[in-house]
Motif scaffolding. Structure first.
Motif, PDB file in Angstrom:
ATOM      1  N   HIS A 459      -4.189   3.978   1.307  1.00  0.00           N
ATOM      2  CA  HIS A 459      -3.775   2.701   1.890  1.00  0.00           C
ATOM      3  C   HIS A 459      -3.570   1.691   0.764  1.00  0.00           C
ATOM      4  O   HIS A 459      -4.449   1.496  -0.062  1.00  0.00           O
ATOM      5  N   LEU A 592       0.405   4.462   2.669  1.00  0.00           N
ATOM      6  CA  LEU A 592       0.581   3.531   3.781  1.00  0.00           C
ATOM      7  C   LEU A 592       0.501   2.116   3.225  1.00  0.00           C
ATOM      8  O   LEU A 592      -0.525   1.719   2.674  1.00  0.00           O
ATOM      9  N   THR A 594       0.610  -1.926   3.795  1.00  0.00           N
ATOM     10  CA  THR A 594       0.482  -2.955   4.838  1.00  0.00           C
ATOM     11  C   THR A 594       0.323  -4.324   4.210  1.00  0.00           C
ATOM     12  O   THR A 594       0.103  -4.445   3.012  1.00  0.00           O
ATOM     13  N   ILE A 606      -5.306   2.906  10.329  1.00  0.00           N
ATOM     14  CA  ILE A 606      -5.101   3.252   8.925  1.00  0.00           C
ATOM     15  C   ILE A 606      -6.273   4.101   8.422  1.00  0.00           C
ATOM     16  O   ILE A 606      -6.072   5.108   7.738  1.00  0.00           O
TER      17      ILE A 606
END
Ligand code: ADP
Ligand code: MG
Length: 698
Positions: A459, A592, A594, A606
């Motif tokens: 993430h 990912l 964000t 997530i």
């Protein structure tokens, strides 16, 4: 007996025309039956009194007993409020009204014992309760009040004083009117055998529980009933279908299958693949038309299962067809299947929208003449001009991309419907599958081929782009390929998202010297396909796209999946996207990206993605986070009943239990025509919303 379903709610004392309209508009409640089935969303214990000194702002609801010391009106105009200083001897709490000030002043008097109920907040050490419920202590018997239900109401309802307390009163009035028991909705023998509460007791208890134990029993009875009728419906239709349609019997395992297994199979099958092939073999040999759903995570090897099942059909003198949702997938299957079966001398053909003219004509002739053994197709196969000599087996790949109506057309390709194998990489938790596809048998490929390295998922925040790009540089230098996915195509005024076009520009500048593909949903299919093919052939190294690449495309050399604005995607979508990488032997990555501020739900999503590579685990988590209503397929699947109390994510054991009971009933009386089942039939008819029978074309 009193039939509540024909009684207009308007005539219940305390309702009247205005409230009736509100109940209908806001909650869809028109009848007394609908009112009594409007269940509380939770309960609070009203036998318990708190002391002001022990109250903190985290408590959901509290109840205090004491007296009002004095009133104070503060502010003017719209900011005006009334404060009553209230004490129980352990401290002071402020009761606050922003509306209904006159009414409160006239109704409540100082120096009278009241019980006050509401949600506390604490400001600078002082307890506040806004718009409390207040009753004179003399009018209450707290021990009798016990657990009190809370009902959901809307803003509009609250404005018109139709709040939870008002609903509670209406339902209380209704329950008091019930002198005789209500007509029972489950058969007596079932109630006795399963030790269930009667419907009348259950409804009384759910609205005004005598104890935690009796509330549990009431909830159980009502959940049982909801799930039971759903399962009974499903079992009844699948029994009817089995009687209606005879299946082709694939009696033998012949040369094609055996030669393929011994000479052509490029790897050994996983245990899960073997098991599913055995299940298909058993079904197709049974004389009943097969409807089987194969669920297998991305990369679990569903194509091989499909191919070997099709060989079984060919061994028994039938043709087989595999249908894919996009041209690129169909071409991919065609290329693989042709290659795998090269030695067998089979006639494998491709039929898509772009196959035209002479080639198309020759495919069509081969199909109707019977010389084509396997057809790989897109939905082009559904056209009327496509006729088979003897179609015995159909595979539908990535079924969630096809509508119910399209699937129905396949049935009509033969007088007798072929066996149908539906494959999906969007795993559905077992409980949901049992409800959605209750009349399909479900096989699960719960094992990946050996040697796969799980995709590493991380993430990152928007502010980390420099690092992310540096990482992509490294991978590109190793001749790997990269996907970068964006959620939107065009700039949206409302949502400040970096869109595909901007992204493409940034990527083009940052990765000068590399070729970059761009694919989105607004392109013509042919353009899209061409661009995907370029990426597949490694003519481009970076694929910038929206979610159109979600399904099935196999580019083993791609090793990184970057998902921008990952907070905008659902869990199963994220998992599908991640499944595009990790298809080769090398370590693959999913990043990912964000924004910094995330909602709690997004953070959970997530985290699950980072922690787990298991599609089933992710699907279970998704079901728990979102509830089944949002999951793809639930809407059009024809669950004709709404579930109010039962929860597909949590009530798995109960679902199995009622399913077995439903099966047992249908086995003994398939169309519920025996007198002891009249009640069941009546209830099914009553509950059924949709007049259309989707279940026969699943
Ligand atoms: P999906 O289930 O996502 O459709 P595929 O059928 O495309 O997966 O298979 C993914 C990859 O795994 C393919 O390259 C296929 O050749 C390979 N594969 C399938 N089964 C096995 C196996 N038993 N052993 C090794 N590789 C396999
Ligand atoms: Mg596939």
């Amino acid at each position: 007996m009193l039939d509540l379903s024909v009684r207009d709610v308007k005539y219940l004392p305390g309702v009247g025309p205005a409230r009736a309209e509100l109940l209908d508009k806001e909650l869809g409640i028109k009848t007394l039956a609908q009112l009594i089935h409007y269940y509380p969303y939770k309960y609070i214990d009203r036998s318990r009194l708190f002391q002001i000194k022990e109250v903190d702002g985290a408590m959901p609801y509290i109840q205090l007993k004491g007296k009002i010391l004095s009133f104070e009106e503060i502010g003017a105009g719209r900011g005006k409020r009334l404060v009553a200083h209230f004490t129980d001897g352990t401290g002071i709490a402020d009761l606050v009204w922003f509306q209904g000030i006159k009414f409160a002043l006239s109704k409540y008097k100082p120096n009278t014992e009241y019980v006050v109920f509401g949600k506390p907040t604490v400001y600078g050490g002082r307890v506040n309760i806004a718009h409390p419920e207040i009753e004179a202590e003399a009018n209450l018997n707290l021990m009798e009040m016990g657990m009190q239900p809370l009902y959901n109401t809307t803003e509009r309802m609250k404005k018109m004083a139709l709040n939870s307390a008002a609903i509670r009163k209406l339902i209380r009035t209704l329950l008091d009117m019930l002198i005789e028991p209500l007509p029972e909705t489950l058969p007596d023998w079932l109630i006795r055998r399963e030790h269930l509460m009667t419907i009348t007791d259950a409804l009384r208890e759910i609205h005004s529980p005598g104890s935690a134990q009796s509330l549990r029993e009431a909830t159980h009875r009502l959940k049982f009933e909801e799930l039971f009728y759903v399962q009974l419906n499903i079992c009844r239709y699948s029994a009817a279908r089995n009687r209606r349609f005879k299946g082709f019997v694939f009696s033998k395992v012949g040369n094609y299958f055996n030669r393929f297994f011994n000479e052509c199979l490029p790897f050994s099958l996983t245990e899960a693949q073997k098991r599913v092939i055995r299940e298909i073999r058993r079904d197709t040999g049974s004389g009943v038309q097969m409807n089987r759903l194969v669920q297998g995570d991305v990369g679990s090897g569903k194509t091989m299962v499909a191919l070997m099942s099709m060989l079984l059909a060919i061994d028994n003198g039938f043709q087989a067809c595999i249908m894919a949702p996009t041209e690129i997938l169909a071409e991919q299957h065609y290329a693989n299947i042709t290659q795998y079966t090269e030695k067998l001398g089979l006639n494998v053909q491709l039929l898509t929208g772009s196959i035209k003219g002479k080639r198309r004509q020759s495919v069509l002739e081969g199909l109707v003449g019977g010389s084509v053994n396997i057809l790989v197709a897109t939905h082009a196969v559904l056209e009327e001009s496509v006729v088979f000599a003897q179609l015995g087996f159909v595979v539908i790949d990535e079924q969630h991309r096809f509508g119910v109506a399209q699937r129905a057309k396949l049935w009509e390709k033969n007088n007798n419907p072929p066996h149908i194998l539906v494959m999906t990489a969007t795993p559905i938790p077992r409980t949901l599958a049992m409800t959605l596809y209750g009349d399909l048998d479900v096989s699960v490929i719960d094992e990946l081929p050996p040697g796969r390295k799980p995709v590493k998922t991380v993430h990152k925040y928007d502010s980390n782009h420099t690092d992310i790009y540096a990482f992509l540089d490294q991978e590109l230098k190793k001749n790997r390929q990269v996907y970068i996915v964006y959620p939107l195509i065009e700039e949206s005024e409302k949502i400040d998202l970096r869109n595909l076009e901007d992204g493409y520009k940034i990527i083009s500048e940052r990765f000068e010297g590399y070729s970059i593909s761009k694919v989105h949903g607004k392109m013509k299919p042919a353009e899209k396909e061409a661009e995907m093919q370029r990426f597949k052939r490694a003519e481009t190294q970076i694929m910038v796209s929206t979610t159109v690449i979600e399904v099935g495309v196999d580019v083993p050399n791609a090793s990184v999946m970057v998902i921008e604005n990952a907070e905008r995607f659902g869990l199963s979508q994220l998992h599908q996207l991640r499944g595009r990488v990790g298809r080769g032997a090398d370590q693959s990555f999913c990043i990912l990206v964000t924004g910094f501020k995330l909602s709690e739900d997004t953070r959970k999503r997530i985290d699950i993605m980072v922690d787990s590579n298991d599609g089933f685990e992710i699907a279970e988590a998704d079901l728990k986070l979102r509830g089944p209503g949002d999951i793809e397929g639930t809407q059009q699947s024809g669950i004709a009943f709404d579930l109010r109390l039962a929860n597909l994510a949590r009530d798995g054991i109960l679902i199995e239990q009622v399913r077995n009971i439903a099966k047992e009933i249908i086995a003994a009386d398939a169309d519920l025509s025996q007198p002891q089942n009249a009640l069941l039939l009546r209830e099914l008819k009553r509950l059924k919303k949709s007049p259309f029978d989707w279940s026969s074309i699943s």
